[in-house]
Design an enzyme around this catalytic site. Structure first.
Site, short mmCIF file in Angstrom:
data_model
loop_
_atom_site.label_atom_id
_atom_site.label_comp_id
_atom_site.label_asym_id
_atom_site.label_seq_id
_atom_site.Cartn_x
_atom_site.Cartn_y
_atom_site.Cartn_z
N HIS A 126 0.90 2.24 0.77
CA HIS A 126 -0.45 1.72 0.55
C HIS A 126 -1.18 1.53 1.88
CE1 HIS A 126 -3.80 -0.50 -1.09
NE2 HIS A 126 -3.50 -1.55 -0.33
N HIS A 176 -4.58 3.30 2.98
CA HIS A 176 -5.73 2.46 3.33
C HIS A 176 -6.26 2.82 4.73
CE1 HIS A 176 -8.18 -0.96 2.31
NE2 HIS A 176 -7.83 -1.62 3.41
N GLN A 225 -0.73 3.10 4.69
CA GLN A 225 -1.09 4.39 5.28
C GLN A 225 -2.30 5.00 4.56
OE1 GLN A 225 0.56 5.71 8.19
NE2 GLN A 225 0.95 3.52 8.01
#
Length: 120
Positions: free
Chosen positions: A95, A99, A97
């Site tokens: 998540h 984001h 990465q």
């Protein structure tokens, strides 16, 4: 071992937990700084839309600084992985990465949108 004594835990078990805790902490740092960067980039677009280009430029710089911090944490993870000290992958890391990459794209597009408003 006496009656009621718990077996001594394996140090490697704690090492794995420690690494996963460290990975989770770093992942949350990436999420934090990436989120800050994305927010600044989105604010910069709104400032440009209102004709406040100095503020838009300042916010883009702020976005870049925050994304740089997130990227620094990402680089630390990559270096650990390359040196054989990788900690594995969990959903929070994935998540973070996602984001970060999305936030970097928003910043890049914000720069282009600001230029469109500037040249309008």
């Amino acid at each position: 071992m006496g009656q009621g004594d718990a077996p001594c835990p394996n140090i490697a078990d704690f090492r794995g937990e420690w690494h996963m805790d460290k990975l989770t902490e770093i992942s949350f740092q990436i999420i934090l700084y990436a989120g800050n960067g994305k927010s600044s980039a989105m604010e910069a677009i709104q400032e440009a839309k209102a004709g406040n280009f100095d503020e838009a430029d300042r916010l883009i710089e702020e976005a870049s600084t925050e994304l740089g911090k997130a990227h620094g944490y990402q680089t630390k993870l990559l270096q650990e992985e390359a040196s054989g000290e990788g900690t594995g992958v969990n959903v929070i890391l994935v998540h973070s990465q996602d984001h970060l990459m999305t936030s970097m794209t928003v910043r890049d597009l914000a720069v282009e949108i600001i230029e469109i408003y500037r040249n309008k």
